[in-house]
Design a protein around this motif. Structure first.
Motif, PDB file in Angstrom:
ATOM      1  N   TYR A  62       0.868  -1.183   0.000  1.00 38.62           N
ATOM      2  CA  TYR A  62       0.000   0.000   0.000  1.00 38.62           C
ATOM      3  C   TYR A  62       0.908   1.238   0.000  1.00 38.62           C
ATOM      4  O   TYR A  62       0.985   1.991   0.966  1.00 38.62           O
ATOM      5  N   TYR A  63       1.582   1.445  -1.133  1.00 38.31           N
ATOM      6  CA  TYR A  63       2.631   2.470  -1.178  1.00 38.31           C
ATOM      7  C   TYR A  63       2.084   3.880  -0.913  1.00 38.31           C
ATOM      8  O   TYR A  63       2.708   4.678  -0.231  1.00 38.31           O
ATOM      9  N   ASN A  64       0.940   4.185  -1.514  1.00 38.97           N
ATOM     10  CA  ASN A  64       0.442   5.567  -1.395  1.00 38.97           C
ATOM     11  C   ASN A  64      -0.170   5.823  -0.022  1.00 38.97           C
ATOM     12  O   ASN A  64      -0.084   6.925   0.510  1.00 38.97           O
ATOM     13  N   LEU A  65      -0.760   4.786   0.569  1.00 40.34           N
ATOM     14  CA  LEU A  65      -1.263   4.926   1.937  1.00 40.34           C
ATOM     15  C   LEU A  65      -0.101   5.118   2.909  1.00 40.34           C
ATOM     16  O   LEU A  65      -0.126   5.980   3.794  1.00 40.34           O
ATOM     17  N   ARG A  66       0.948   4.335   2.711  1.00 44.41           N
ATOM     18  CA  ARG A  66       2.100   4.454   3.605  1.00 44.41           C
ATOM     19  C   ARG A  66       2.783   5.809   3.429  1.00 44.41           C
ATOM     20  O   ARG A  66       3.234   6.422   4.401  1.00 44.41           O
ATOM     21  N   ALA A  67       2.821   6.272   2.181  1.00 45.12           N
ATOM     22  CA  ALA A  67       3.429   7.596   1.944  1.00 45.12           C
ATOM     23  C   ALA A  67       2.605   8.669   2.650  1.00 45.12           C
ATOM     24  O   ALA A  67       3.154   9.643   3.172  1.00 45.12           O
ATOM     25  N   LEU A  68       1.291   8.482   2.693  1.00 47.38           N
ATOM     26  CA  LEU A  68       0.431   9.461   3.377  1.00 47.38           C
ATOM     27  C   LEU A  68       0.720   9.456   4.877  1.00 47.38           C
ATOM     28  O   LEU A  68       0.941  10.502   5.493  1.00 47.38           O
ATOM     29  N   LEU A  69       0.752   8.249   5.464  1.00 51.30           N
ATOM     30  CA  LEU A  69       1.042   8.158   6.907  1.00 51.30           C
ATOM     31  C   LEU A  69       2.439   8.708   7.202  1.00 51.30           C
ATOM     32  O   LEU A  69       2.660   9.343   8.234  1.00 51.30           O
ATOM     33  N   ALA A  70       3.371   8.471   6.266  1.00 51.62           N
ATOM     34  CA  ALA A  70       4.752   8.897   6.487  1.00 51.62           C
ATOM     35  C   ALA A  70       4.909  10.417   6.444  1.00 51.62           C
ATOM     36  O   ALA A  70       5.922  10.954   6.890  1.00 51.62           O
ATOM     37  N   ARG A  71       3.911  11.113   5.885  1.00 47.71           N
ATOM     38  CA  ARG A  71       3.979  12.577   5.891  1.00 47.71           C
ATOM     39  C   ARG A  71       4.141  13.094   7.318  1.00 47.71           C
ATOM     40  O   ARG A  71       4.851  14.050   7.575  1.00 47.71           O
ATOM     41  N   ALA A  72       3.435  12.436   8.246  1.00 54.48           N
ATOM     42  CA  ALA A  72       3.454  12.889   9.630  1.00 54.48           C
ATOM     43  C   ALA A  72       4.373  12.037  10.502  1.00 54.48           C
ATOM     44  O   ALA A  72       4.884  12.522  11.511  1.00 54.48           O
TER      45      ALA A  72
END
Ligand SMILES: Cc1cc2nc3c(=O)[nH]c(=O)nc-3n(C[C@H](O)[C@H](O)[C@H](O)COP(=O)(O)OP(=O)(O)OC[C@H]3O[C@@H](n4cnc5c(N)ncnc54)[C@H](O)[C@@H]3O)c2cc1C
Length: 523
Positions: A91-101
């Motif tokens: 889930y690359y884009n979901l993880r990238a979203l969580l990784a923003r914060a």
């Protein structure tokens, strides 16, 4: 250790559209819906300087992965949600979203295994499998008590070939008119193995296999099994869902996003300059609107915004289907379950039960309660309950879920529920056979209006939470491109079968025409 944003060298990056670092002159956007899709869109826009207002009907962010608190009879306040969600490594884009914060994704913990148990007590496991396809699927099948070498030999190889070279979006041309059950019949998977290897997927889409498009099933098989080398295990958040989204909310606040929760958008008007969005007592003027509502919310909102979009598009939105109701039963038990029980167990052939999770294995709130009381917190899911709106069916489902729990975890026979929460919802999208071409996509015929969410069409191999995150990011990119600003990279598993030999086999013998892999723009 898996790097936070993946290890698969064949993952595909769709480069961000280029443009200015920020949108100038500044624009205003309203995002409707604070689930993953809305959060992804709001993040993508706000990071490029767009003035974003995010409006969410519920009092919390996260949508179906949101949470709230409840009081237990013993005075504890604890988290409640729709419960167990698997955060897969691809889930690359979901993880990238969580990784923003939270760049190190320390909120996620690996679940070492998620066994699947069938009606006869046979257990399949994902522990210790190779990560790379096709060895992962082969090893799973060969060591499986429900599948084995004889099962593999019985499979109708030619009919199964589309599964080894799933190409996006061609798979929708070749398989969307077929239902998943008919496809599985043709493939001649052994019955028991079907329950485990495929029905678990189809039920994860909250649909019985005869009401699910075979193309969606093939995309899931590609995303989770043969298309990804991230491995078959997944992570879960250790924080309860009512706190899961707080860091991202802070990130949004630092980018000036105004978040309004507990307010529903009631209608959207087009104006000469853009839109007027009606929510509560206010009407907000905006240059752009992202509709990131769930399917029932989207249908309702478009129906109550009469001037929005031409009739053919409004018909597409009105035609979006929802899956039958599902039930989530969470119980706080006065004694522990056996320490050997996994965090998550999927069940096949034991209706209405689809899975059991033991929350105190991974969720800090549940673990605190369990350590104070000596009890345990279990959660049972029943998807796609026929007639699930009927009160008698609901009562019956609840008692049958309890019976099934005592059957799979016999130590719970002596347990008393200190507290119980039962949720019924029917807001997950359904992808019936033949529905792909009439499904609305991210871009719409109305300039400045885009859609996002797990029910929205996107020609990429994504599903569920990852479809929500991906469509949210692409919706932001679409608007940013219109304003000449740079977008954000989107990453997916490969958009075609990853193994050259299997691709050649599929092209030579497969029961479908050869096509060109999805090298087109995904919106
Ligand atoms: C029990 C359960 C288990 C699941 N397990 C998994 C799993 O293991 N793995 C996985 O990948 N996925 C799983 N899913 C699916 C996953 O939850 C969804 O795919 C994902 O959360 C969808 O996100 P979304 O943003 O598209 O929609 P949502 O989360 O539904 O967000 C839409 C938001 O829009 C809001 N809204 C609607 N109308 C309005 C309006 N008029 N005004 C303002 N706000 C509005 C809604 O309140 C909602 O918050 C599961 C789902 C459920 C229910």
């Amino acid at each position: 250790m898996t790097p936070p944003l993946g290890r698969d060298r064949l993952r595909r990056t769709i480069a961000a559209p280029s443009g200015t670092p920020t949108v100038a002159p500044q624009r205003r956007a309203v995002v409707v819906g604070g689930g993953i899709a809305g959060l992804a869109a709001a993040t993508g826009l706000a990071e490029r300087g767009v003035a974003v207002e995010l409006v969410e009907r519920q009092p919390y962010l996260g949508g179906r992965v949101g949470g709230w608190t409840v009081s237990l009879p013993d005075g504890h306040r604890t988290g409640m949600s729709r419960g167990f969600h698997a955060f897969f490594r691809q889930y690359y884009n979901l993880r990238a979203l969580l990784a923003r914060a939270e760049p190190d994704l320390s909120v996620l913990r690996p679940v070492p295994d998620y066994p699947l148990v069938d009606a006869h007590g046979r257990v399949d496991s994902f522990r210790g499998l190779p990560r790379t396809p096709p060895w992962n699927a082969l090893a799973f099948a060969l060591r499986s008590p429900t599948f084995g070498a004889s099962g593999l030999l019985r499979v109708a190889a030619r009919e199964a070939l589309p599964l080894v070279d799933v190409r996006l979006p061609d798979v929708y041309t070749t398989l969307d008119d077929l239902d998943a059950r008919t496809f599985l019949d043709r493939v001649r998977f052994p019955d028991a193995a079907r329950h485990l290897a495929f029905d678990v997927f189809s039920r994860s889409f909250f649909a019985p296999s005869e009401r699910l498009s075979a193309a969606e099933l093939a995309v899931m098989f590609h995303l989770y099994f043969l298309g990804s080398a991230e491995g078959l295990v997944f992570d879960v958040p250790h924080r309860p869902f009512h706190t899961l989204w707080q860091p991202l909310a802070t990130h949004l606040a630092t980018h000036g996003v105004r978040v309004r929760t507990g307010v529903a958008v009631e209608g959207i008007e087009r104006t000469g300059e853009g839109f007027r969005v009606h929510a509560g007592d206010t009407a907000t003027a905006a240059d752009a609107v992202v509709l990131a509502a769930d399917v029932p919310g989207l249908r309702e909102l478009v129906a109550s915004s009469p001037g929005l979009g031409p009739p053919w598009w409004r018909d597409q939105v009105a035609g979006l289907a929802t899956a039958p109701p599902f039930c989530v039963l969470r119980a706080w038990l006065d004694r522990p379950v056996d320490p050997a029980r996994p965090a998550f167990l999927a069940t096949g052939g034991r209706p209405p039960l689809d899975n059991v999770s033991v929350l105190d294995r991974y969720d800090t709130d549940a673990a605190t309660w369990a350590s104070h009381t000596g009890g345990s917190v279990v959660e049972l899911h029943a998807y796609s309950v026929t007639d699930g709106n009927d009160a008698r069916v609901r009562r019956d489902t609840r008692s049958r879920l309890w019976r099934r729990l005592r059957e799979v975890y016999p130590e719970t026979r002596a347990a008393r529920a200190v507290s119980e929460e039962v949720l019924w919802r029917a807001d997950c999208p359904l992808f019936p056979p033949g529905s792909f071409t009439s499904r609305p996509g991210i871009s719409t015929p109305v300039p400045g209006l885009v859609l996002a969410g797990d029910g929205i069409r996107v020609d990429l191999p994504v599903a569920l939470m990852e479809r929500a995150a991906t469509t949210g990011r692409l919706a932001a990119n679409h608007l940013l491109a219109g304003w000449g600003a740079a977008g954000h990279d989107v990453v997916t598993v490969p958009t075609r079968g990853r193994n050259a030999a299997l691709r050649a086999l599929a092209a030579r013998f497969g029961a479908r025409p050869d096509g060109v892999a999805g090298e087109h723009a995904p919106v």
